[in-house]
Design a protein around this motif. Structure first.
Motif, short mmCIF file in Angstrom:
data_model
loop_
_atom_site.label_atom_id
_atom_site.label_comp_id
_atom_site.label_asym_id
_atom_site.label_seq_id
_atom_site.Cartn_x
_atom_site.Cartn_y
_atom_site.Cartn_z
N GLY A 127 20.75 -15.83 31.97
CA GLY A 127 20.38 -15.81 33.38
C GLY A 127 20.25 -14.42 33.98
N GLU A 128 20.66 -13.40 33.25
CA GLU A 128 20.55 -12.02 33.72
C GLU A 128 19.09 -11.54 33.73
OE1 GLU A 128 22.81 -9.37 34.39
OE2 GLU A 128 24.57 -10.68 34.43
N PHE A 129 18.24 -12.17 32.92
CA PHE A 129 16.93 -11.61 32.62
C PHE A 129 15.77 -12.50 33.03
CE2 PHE A 129 20.06 -10.22 29.45
CZ PHE A 129 20.04 -8.85 29.68
N GLU A 130 14.60 -11.86 33.19
CA GLU A 130 13.38 -12.62 33.42
C GLU A 130 12.94 -13.33 32.14
OE1 GLU A 130 11.49 -9.53 36.72
OE2 GLU A 130 10.68 -9.57 34.69
N ARG A 131 13.08 -12.66 31.02
CA ARG A 131 12.73 -13.21 29.72
C ARG A 131 13.70 -12.68 28.67
NH1 ARG A 131 10.01 -15.82 32.56
NH2 ARG A 131 7.83 -16.43 32.36
N LYS A 169 19.62 -18.79 18.12
CA LYS A 169 19.26 -17.73 19.07
C LYS A 169 17.80 -17.88 19.48
CE LYS A 169 22.43 -14.13 17.31
NZ LYS A 169 23.04 -13.49 18.48
N ALA A 170 16.92 -18.13 18.51
CA ALA A 170 15.49 -18.25 18.79
C ALA A 170 15.20 -19.42 19.72
CB ALA A 170 14.72 -18.41 17.48
N GLU A 171 15.93 -20.50 19.51
CA GLU A 171 15.78 -21.70 20.32
C GLU A 171 16.02 -21.43 21.81
OE1 GLU A 171 18.53 -25.07 19.63
OE2 GLU A 171 17.07 -25.64 18.10
N ARG A 172 16.96 -20.52 22.08
CA ARG A 172 17.35 -20.21 23.45
C ARG A 172 16.58 -19.03 24.03
NH1 ARG A 172 22.81 -22.11 24.21
NH2 ARG A 172 22.83 -21.02 26.20
N SER A 173 15.71 -18.42 23.23
CA SER A 173 14.94 -17.25 23.67
C SER A 173 13.53 -17.66 24.08
CB SER A 173 14.87 -16.21 22.54
OG SER A 173 16.17 -15.79 22.15
#
Length: 200
Positions: A127-131, A169-173
């Protein structure tokens, strides 16, 4: 959508440093949480003292700097020790990174910022980031790279296994760059990503 605040993550030895350098070349201001951690754990720093208190003087070199291999052998072999390490370091790292963002925004309100956070998803910081950009590679490639750095196989496997698998990690990115091949292939993927970031 144009992106100006990006989270970068990925497994150990996946290529975060390489992507960080490509981001810098593309004009991004890169904040490296590993570098911040090293600064905060320099001899005499408050976080350094907390680690010495928690893990003992046996983690120190003769010059009082933290022997990262000794500390790693403790925390990567014990989930509770790893939890203690994270609890002692993460808040200070987060505070420093936020300060760096503020200082950069004052100087360059429209500049692009990327923050390299190895445990971004594990710490629920999406939630800190735009992407969020993830750089990944196969387990075998991670292992080979860590062995080439001088780690024993058991140490290398413990470090890989202490983090979420790349697939999770990829799934959540939002974006995945795959770094199992040559540098040229990674640079090509990054170029496509950089162009997408500029799109509006």
């Amino acid at each position: 959508m144009s992106i100006s605040y990006l989270g970068l993550t990925g497994g150990i030895a996946a290529g975060k440093s390489t992507i960080s350098e490509l981001l810098r070349r593309a004009g991004w201001f890169v904040i490296d949480c590993d570098a911040i951690a090293r600064e905060l754990t320099a001899p005499g720093e408050q976080t350094w003292q907390k680690l010495v208190d928690a893990f003992g003087g046996g983690i120190l070199n003769e010059d009082q700097s933290i022997d990262r291999k000794k500390l790693g052998s403790i925390v990567f072999g014990c989930s509770q020790s790893r939890k203690t390490l994270n609890e002692l370091t993460h808040p200070a790292i987060l505070e420093r990174w936020h300060k760096e963002v503020i200082h950069f925004r004052v100087r360059n309100p429209n500049g692009k910022i990327a923050v390299s956070v190895p445990l971004l998803h594990e710490a629920a910081l999406e939630g800190e980031f735009e992407r969020v950009l993830c750089v990944g590679c196969s387990y075998a490639t991670q292992l080979r790279r860590l062995l080439a750095r001088g780690l024993e196989r058991e140490e290398a496997e413990a470090r890989i296994d202490s983090q979420w698998p790349t697939a999770r990690k990829a799934e959540r990115s939002d974006v995945l760059l795959w770094n199992d091949g040559s540098l040229e292939l990674l640079e090509q993927q990054f170029s496509h990503f950089a162009l997408a970031c500029e799109a509006s």
